[in-house]
Design a protein around this motif. Structure first.
Motif, short mmCIF file in Angstrom:
data_model
loop_
_atom_site.label_atom_id
_atom_site.label_comp_id
_atom_site.label_asym_id
_atom_site.label_seq_id
_atom_site.Cartn_x
_atom_site.Cartn_y
_atom_site.Cartn_z
N VAL A 292 0.84 -1.20 0.00
CA VAL A 292 0.00 0.00 0.00
C VAL A 292 0.88 1.25 0.00
O VAL A 292 1.88 1.32 0.72
N ILE A 293 0.51 2.21 -0.83
CA ILE A 293 1.11 3.54 -0.76
C ILE A 293 0.04 4.56 -1.14
O ILE A 293 -0.70 4.37 -2.11
N MET A 294 -0.06 5.60 -0.33
CA MET A 294 -0.94 6.72 -0.63
C MET A 294 -0.21 8.00 -0.26
O MET A 294 0.76 7.99 0.49
N SER A 295 -0.71 9.10 -0.79
CA SER A 295 -0.17 10.41 -0.44
C SER A 295 -1.20 11.19 0.36
O SER A 295 -2.14 11.75 -0.20
N PRO A 296 -1.06 11.22 1.69
CA PRO A 296 -1.97 12.05 2.49
C PRO A 296 -1.93 13.51 2.06
O PRO A 296 -2.95 14.20 2.12
N LEU A 297 -0.78 13.98 1.61
CA LEU A 297 -0.66 15.37 1.18
C LEU A 297 -1.50 15.64 -0.06
O LEU A 297 -2.23 16.63 -0.14
N SER A 298 -1.42 14.75 -1.04
CA SER A 298 -2.22 14.89 -2.26
C SER A 298 -3.71 14.82 -1.96
O SER A 298 -4.51 15.65 -2.42
N MET A 299 -4.11 13.83 -1.16
CA MET A 299 -5.51 13.69 -0.79
C MET A 299 -6.00 14.90 -0.02
O MET A 299 -7.09 15.43 -0.27
N ASN A 300 -5.20 15.35 0.94
CA ASN A 300 -5.60 16.47 1.78
C ASN A 300 -5.78 17.74 0.96
O ASN A 300 -6.75 18.49 1.15
N LEU A 301 -4.86 17.98 0.04
CA LEU A 301 -4.96 19.19 -0.77
C LEU A 301 -6.19 19.15 -1.68
O LEU A 301 -6.87 20.16 -1.86
N MET A 302 -6.49 17.98 -2.24
CA MET A 302 -7.69 17.87 -3.08
C MET A 302 -8.95 18.11 -2.27
O MET A 302 -9.86 18.84 -2.69
N LEU A 303 -9.03 17.52 -1.06
CA LEU A 303 -10.21 17.72 -0.23
C LEU A 303 -10.33 19.18 0.20
O LEU A 303 -11.44 19.73 0.24
N ASN A 304 -9.21 19.81 0.52
CA ASN A 304 -9.25 21.24 0.88
C ASN A 304 -9.78 22.07 -0.28
O ASN A 304 -10.58 23.00 -0.09
N MET A 305 -9.34 21.74 -1.49
CA MET A 305 -9.72 22.53 -2.65
C MET A 305 -11.21 22.38 -2.96
O MET A 305 -11.90 23.38 -3.18
N VAL A 306 -11.73 21.16 -2.95
CA VAL A 306 -13.16 20.99 -3.25
C VAL A 306 -14.01 21.50 -2.09
O VAL A 306 -15.12 21.99 -2.31
N ALA A 307 -13.50 21.41 -0.86
CA ALA A 307 -14.25 21.93 0.29
C ALA A 307 -14.45 23.43 0.18
O ALA A 307 -15.47 23.97 0.62
N SER A 308 -13.48 24.13 -0.43
CA SER A 308 -13.60 25.58 -0.56
C SER A 308 -14.72 25.99 -1.51
O SER A 308 -15.11 27.16 -1.53
N GLY A 309 -15.26 25.03 -2.24
CA GLY A 309 -16.41 25.33 -3.10
C GLY A 309 -17.71 24.81 -2.55
O GLY A 309 -18.74 24.86 -3.23
N SER A 310 -17.70 24.31 -1.32
CA SER A 310 -18.91 23.73 -0.72
C SER A 310 -19.59 24.72 0.20
O SER A 310 -19.06 25.77 0.54
N GLU A 311 -20.77 24.32 0.65
CA GLU A 311 -21.58 25.18 1.52
C GLU A 311 -22.47 24.30 2.38
O GLU A 311 -22.62 23.10 2.15
N GLY A 312 -23.06 24.89 3.41
CA GLY A 312 -24.05 24.20 4.24
C GLY A 312 -23.52 22.96 4.93
O GLY A 312 -22.39 22.92 5.43
N LYS A 313 -24.34 21.90 4.95
CA LYS A 313 -23.98 20.67 5.63
C LYS A 313 -22.78 19.97 4.99
O LYS A 313 -22.01 19.28 5.68
N THR A 314 -22.62 20.15 3.69
CA THR A 314 -21.47 19.55 3.02
C THR A 314 -20.18 20.17 3.54
O THR A 314 -19.21 19.46 3.86
N LEU A 315 -20.14 21.48 3.66
CA LEU A 315 -18.98 22.17 4.21
C LEU A 315 -18.75 21.75 5.66
O LEU A 315 -17.60 21.50 6.07
N GLU A 316 -19.82 21.68 6.44
CA GLU A 316 -19.68 21.28 7.84
C GLU A 316 -19.05 19.90 7.95
O GLU A 316 -18.20 19.65 8.83
#
Length: 437
Positions: free
Chosen positions: A27-51
């Motif tokens: 197994v290999i994953m990049s927490p940094l890559s995953m985290n940055l992607m989630l941060n980026m899409v979260a910045s376009g969310s609102e309401g319960k999704t953002l929460e």
């Protein structure tokens, strides 16, 4: 970052819990890559999704997420700036080991070692190369919300391209795969398989690439085949890198040993220079990896570089033996994150991305989220890459200093991490379970 590290430990447990007739994969994953992607899409969310995003990412708000992403960007800029000081190739088409890569409009998304064997010229030529690039492909019939567009371009330095996802989805998929292959230096050749169907209004991707030379490389003439003990009781012969009587950062507790191998430094020798390292966590018991990872899964702070460094001591090790590695791993990140409880962003009914794209008649949600990473570790150092892709759709323990001349022989399954020491960011983490394939 803790959430993404815990996601990786869960993946490792999933592999180890496979039935006996199923082979466990490394197994290999990049927490940094995953985290940055989630941060980026979260910045376009609102309401319960953002929460829900904020809850799982451990943040108080979008501002904190963007601040964390800015730290990552600063690290990349510093790394790129340092790498550009390396001398260019002087002849032929052969690239130097650490050829610098300038930052472009793509975004392009501790103790001093006392026994360094490298000359200053060699160190300059082999400084780590680290890049993380982001990109968005937006269907030409849709328009990004100005605030989201500004965030992606200024904080994430993302390239935004207008495309036709209705009529030319296959062409866009080829473009995404080509972009990923280029940005990972050919390590990841087909992130999106034929079975994946892209749909409007947009898709996002990031690609992370790292190549670092060991501060003290292994002598290739000492590499030998030796036994590696699998979790199912079998043994296989694989090449091991070896060194003797080296002073390295090491710790040991009741359950496992920790070894830190440094890569050559980036930047001037200051208190805030960039320093990449690999941590290897090896259970004492040949079959003790599952118990060890279960502890990490319950408390990811055990894996925090700050915690590990607190207990590490530079000691002389009589023998260090580590297998050469080369493998990749891909995962349906959407399915994985949903199982961890992050569900709203992927729900056609519940997702709220009203701060991402103008879509008054439809509801936008994440229909696809894929992650793929690969790594190669040899006598010279480490080369690794990762990519995270998101496609939107719409519808209605305590350590003690070890005795002198202990050894570190990684001849059975272990966990590893690649970390940037100053920022404490985890670039890659994973587990070596089976080296037969």
């Amino acid at each position: 970052m803790d959430f993404c590290v815990q996601t990786t430990t869960q993946l490792i447990l999933n592999e180890m819990r496979k039935k006996k007739n199923e082979s466990a994969k490394n197994v290999i994953m990049s927490p940094l890559s995953m985290n940055l992607m989630l941060n980026m899409v979260a910045s376009g969310s609102e309401g319960k999704t953002l929460e829900q995003f904020l809850k799982f990412l451990g943040s108080d708000g979008i501002k904190e997420l963007n601040n964390m992403s800015s730290v990552i960007m600063s690290l990349l800029l510093a790394s790129a700036s340092a790498s550009t000081s390396s001398p260019p190739a002087t002849s032929g088409t052969q690239k130097p080991l650490m050829q610098p890569k300038p930052v472009t409009t793509f975004f392009d998304f501790n103790d001093q070692h006392l026994f360094s064997k490298k000359t200053e010229q060699q160190q300059q030529q082999q400084q780590p190369l680290f890049s993380l690039v982001n990109a968005l492909w937006v269907d030409k019939r849709f328009q990004l919300i100005p605030s989201f567009k500004e965030i992606t371009e200024t904080i994430y330095k993302a390239k935004v391209e207008n495309v036709d996802l209705y009529n030319e989805a296959d062409h866009v998929k080829k473009a995404v795969n080509s972009w990923v292959e280029n940005e990972t230096k050919g390590l990841i050749k087909e992130l999106l398989p034929q079975s994946v169907k892209l749909e409007p209004p947009l898709c996002l991707a990031n690609a992370l690439y790292f190549k670092g030379a060991w501060e003290d490389p292994f002598d290739a003439s000492m590499t030998r085949d030796n036994k590696f003990h699998l979790l199912n009781g079998r043994t296989i012969q694989v090449p091991f890198m070896n060194s003797h009587n080296d002073y390295l950062c090491y710790a040991s507790n009741d359950d496992y040993k920790v070894l830190k191998l440094r890569y050559q430094r980036v930047g001037e020798r200051t208190d805030k220079q960039i320093q990449f390292s690999m941590y290897i966590l090896l259970p004492h018991d040949r079959y003790g990896l599952q118990d060890m990872v279960e502890k990490f899964n319950l408390d990811t702070k055990l894996l925090a570089p700050e915690n590990l460094n607190h207990h590490l001591r530079r000691v002389e090790l009589s023998h260090v033996s580590i297998p050469k590695l080369k493998f990749s791993y891909d995962v349906d990140a959407k399915e994985l994150l949903e199982k961890k409880g992050l569900t709203f962003p992927f729900s056609e009914k519940d997702a709220d991305f009203s701060n991402m794209v103008f879509s008054p008649a439809i509801n936008v949600y994440i229909g696809i989220m894929l992650h793929k990473s690969c790594i190669e570790v040899n006598e010279e150092g480490t080369e690794a890459a990762a990519d995270t892709f998101a496609g939107t759709m719409f519808g209605c323990s305590a350590y003690s200093e070890p005795p002198p001349l202990h050894s570190f022989v990684a001849d059975h399954p272990f966990v590893f991490m690649v970390v940037e020491e100053f920022s404490q960011l985890v670039l890659f983490t994973g587990a070596v379970l089976d080296l037969e394939n």
